[in-house]
Design an enzyme around this catalytic site. Structure first.
Site, PDB file in Angstrom:
ATOM      1  N   LYS A 162       0.830  -1.214   0.000  1.00  0.00           N
ATOM      2  CA  LYS A 162       0.000   0.000   0.000  1.00  0.00           C
ATOM      3  C   LYS A 162       0.864   1.263   0.000  1.00  0.00           C
ATOM      4  CE  LYS A 162      -4.224  -1.515  -0.284  1.00  0.00           C
ATOM      5  NZ  LYS A 162      -4.096  -2.904  -0.557  1.00  0.00           N
ATOM      6  N   LYS A 170      -9.690  -6.623  -6.791  1.00  0.00           N
ATOM      7  CA  LYS A 170     -10.829  -5.744  -7.040  1.00  0.00           C
ATOM      8  C   LYS A 170     -10.422  -4.510  -7.829  1.00  0.00           C
ATOM      9  CE  LYS A 170     -13.337  -6.829  -2.791  1.00  0.00           C
ATOM     10  NZ  LYS A 170     -12.430  -6.659  -1.641  1.00  0.00           N
ATOM     11  N   LYS A 179      -2.420 -12.098  -8.685  1.00  0.00           N
ATOM     12  CA  LYS A 179      -3.734 -12.621  -8.292  1.00  0.00           C
ATOM     13  C   LYS A 179      -4.840 -11.712  -8.816  1.00  0.00           C
ATOM     14  CE  LYS A 179      -3.319 -10.351  -3.834  1.00  0.00           C
ATOM     15  NZ  LYS A 179      -4.350  -9.587  -3.197  1.00  0.00           N
TER      16      LYS A 179
HETATM   17  P1  TYM Z   1     -10.544  -8.543   0.605  1.00  0.00           P
HETATM   18  O1  TYM Z   1     -11.757  -7.699   0.569  1.00  0.00           O
HETATM   19  O2  TYM Z   1      -9.332  -8.080  -0.095  1.00  0.00           O
HETATM   20  O3  TYM Z   1     -10.884  -9.976   0.038  1.00  0.00           O
HETATM   21  C1  TYM Z   1     -11.988 -10.724   0.521  1.00  0.00           C
HETATM   22  C2  TYM Z   1     -11.651 -12.206   0.541  1.00  0.00           C
HETATM   23  O4  TYM Z   1     -11.311 -12.656  -0.767  1.00  0.00           O
HETATM   24  C3  TYM Z   1     -10.057 -13.326  -0.728  1.00  0.00           C
HETATM   25  N1  TYM Z   1      -9.331 -13.099  -2.003  1.00  0.00           N
HETATM   26  C4  TYM Z   1      -8.793 -14.067  -2.747  1.00  0.00           C
HETATM   27  N2  TYM Z   1      -8.730 -15.398  -2.571  1.00  0.00           N
HETATM   28  C5  TYM Z   1      -8.115 -16.132  -3.520  1.00  0.00           C
HETATM   29  N3  TYM Z   1      -7.579 -15.590  -4.658  1.00  0.00           N
HETATM   30  C6  TYM Z   1      -7.614 -14.251  -4.882  1.00  0.00           C
HETATM   31  N4  TYM Z   1      -7.130 -13.749  -6.016  1.00  0.00           N
HETATM   32  C7  TYM Z   1      -8.234 -13.425  -3.890  1.00  0.00           C
HETATM   33  N5  TYM Z   1      -8.457 -12.090  -3.792  1.00  0.00           N
HETATM   34  C8  TYM Z   1      -9.121 -11.905  -2.623  1.00  0.00           C
HETATM   35  C9  TYM Z   1      -9.297 -12.718   0.446  1.00  0.00           C
HETATM   36  O5  TYM Z   1      -8.298 -13.584   0.916  1.00  0.00           O
HETATM   37  C10 TYM Z   1     -10.431 -12.533   1.437  1.00  0.00           C
HETATM   38  O6  TYM Z   1     -10.683 -13.744   2.129  1.00  0.00           O
HETATM   39  N6  TYM Z   1      -8.498  -7.779   5.099  1.00  0.00           N
HETATM   40  C11 TYM Z   1      -9.568  -8.489   4.417  1.00  0.00           C
HETATM   41  C12 TYM Z   1     -10.938  -8.152   4.940  1.00  0.00           C
HETATM   42  C13 TYM Z   1     -11.155  -8.398   6.391  1.00  0.00           C
HETATM   43  C14 TYM Z   1     -11.167  -9.645   7.065  1.00  0.00           C
HETATM   44  C15 TYM Z   1     -11.451  -9.342   8.419  1.00  0.00           C
HETATM   45  C16 TYM Z   1     -10.944 -10.959   6.660  1.00  0.00           C
HETATM   46  C17 TYM Z   1     -11.425  -7.422   7.312  1.00  0.00           C
HETATM   47  N7  TYM Z   1     -11.596  -8.000   8.529  1.00  0.00           N
HETATM   48  C18 TYM Z   1     -11.526 -10.351   9.388  1.00  0.00           C
HETATM   49  C19 TYM Z   1     -11.016 -11.956   7.633  1.00  0.00           C
HETATM   50  C20 TYM Z   1     -11.300 -11.655   8.962  1.00  0.00           C
HETATM   51  C21 TYM Z   1      -9.516  -8.088   2.949  1.00  0.00           C
HETATM   52  O7  TYM Z   1      -9.007  -7.093   2.592  1.00  0.00           O
HETATM   53  O8  TYM Z   1     -10.186  -8.932   2.121  1.00  0.00           O
END
Ligand code: TYM
Length: 333
Positions: free
Chosen positions: A114, A199, A196
């Site tokens: 970031k 979004k 990967k």
């Molecule tokens: P975020 O919003 O980036 O992604 C949401 C979920 O999608 C998974 N993910 C992927 N899995 C496999 N391949 C990919 N290319 C890929 N891109 C995204 C992420 O691993 C995630 O499970 N920090 C977290 C959000 C969060 C969270 C939490 C997660 C906030 N509080 C508490 C678990 C527990 C995040 O940014 O996810």
């Protein structure tokens, strides 16, 4: 479900959900919802670390809720809520911040990423992002956290913070573990195999649950290939491996096997393979996409989902925070 293990996970409302979110996270939510005590959250506070402008936040929150439900998440079965609706989160975040060290936070891979992406806004929230994520998880004393591979380090930090709290103030929290149904954590590659799916980055190489059929086909047909392997031992380059990996997610096993055999016989036709992948991908995504459109029409239903979810989450948060304050000695009466 009194004795079921507690599950918690979250997704940031920073854009359209894609195949990575589905196969890394949402698919697991749906598989776990019947047999565990589940808390699933829209991480709107986390999104403020990178998206301080909140003009589109409401629409994005509604969309992510609709997308989860369209994928099969049942709000009656789980607590499905918005992070900012459970204010205890912020309180626990504050306490945990006193147990998190600047040095370890600065070393976090996602933080360093970031800093590179937004050098003009390296805010303290970005630095303490993993602390807020830990607060989300510990607030419900969850032990299983279904996430994709990219969240592994955050989970390791969550375990460290939980242990630190327990050692200092008393055993309140279980050690949360990253979870994937039946196998290793998932990383869904981008269509060009260079990283990967995400979004916000590399949108042409990411397939979104909102993509229309012709967009899906266009993205897949544009994916890079080459003239094929020259002998049966030729290793697959990243961009070919990515196509195979995506095919494994949405196509039948015999279809994947056929193209694997063609590859080792050096007779693979990538045009045919991509056409097949596009067909199977469209079959997978179009019902979800159409479902999302229907759900989004019903604002009253979305509001009801959020209210119901917040109520369940607050109840659990309240119990935990009473234990936390007690353990910390923040009770002076
Ligand atoms: P975020 O919003 O980036 O992604 C949401 C979920 O999608 C998974 N993910 C992927 N899995 C496999 N391949 C990919 N290319 C890929 N891109 C995204 C992420 O691993 C995630 O499970 N920090 C977290 C959000 C969060 C969270 C939490 C997660 C906030 N509080 C508490 C678990 C527990 C995040 O940014 O996810």
């Amino acid at each position: 479900m009194m004795d079921a293990k507690i599950v918690m996970s979250g997704i940031r409302p920073t854009g359209l959900l894609h195949l990575g979110n589905y196969f890394g996270a949402v698919q697991n939510y749906v598989r776990m919802q019947q047999s565990y005590n589940c808390f699933f959250m829209i991480a709107d506070l986390h999104s403020l670390t990178t998206h301080p402008d909140t003009k589109e936040l409401k629409e994005n929150v509604h969309r992510v809720i609709a997308e989860n439900i369209a994928c099969g998440l049942d709000p009656n079965c789980v607590a499905f809520y918005c992070q900012s609706h459970v204010q205890e989160t912020s309180e626990l975040y504050l306490y945990l911040n006193m147990l998190a060290y600047k040095g370890e936070l600065e070393k976090t891979v996602t933080f360093k990423e970031k800093v590179r992406q937004q050098p003009e806004n390296v805010n303290a929230g970005l630095l303490t992002y993993p602390v807020l994520q830990t607060a989300d998880i510990l607030l419900h004393r969850a032990s299983l956290v279904p996430v994709g591979k990219d969240q592994e380090q955050h989970l390791e930090m969550a375990r460290n913070f939980a242990n630190r709290f327990n050692h200092r103030y008393g055993e309140i929290f279980p050690e949360p573990q990253a979870f994937n149904f039946g196998s290793d954590l998932v990383k869904v590659p981008s269509l060009d195999g260079s990283g990967k799916m995400s979004k916000s980055e590399n949108q042409n190489a990411t397939i979104y649950l909102a993509d229309e059929d012709d967009e899906i086909r266009k993205k897949i047909m544009r994916a890079k290939t080459d003239s094929g392997p020259t002998d049966s031992q030729t290793p697959k380059p990243d961009y070919i491996e990515a196509i195979f990996l995506l095919m494994k997610l949405v196509s039948k096993e015999e279809v994947v096997n056929k193209f694997n055999e063609d590859y080792s016989k050096c007779s693979i036709r990538y045009g045919d393979m991509k056409n097949q992948l596009a067909d199977d991908m469209i079959e997978f995504i179009s019902p979800i996409r159409n479902n999302v459109k229907d759900i989004l029409q019903n604002k009253k239903y979305l509001q009801q989902v959020m209210e119901q979810g917040a109520e369940k989450a607050r109840k659990s948060a309240k119990t935990t925070m009473e234990l936390v304050r007690q353990a910390m000695g923040l009770n002076y009466y």
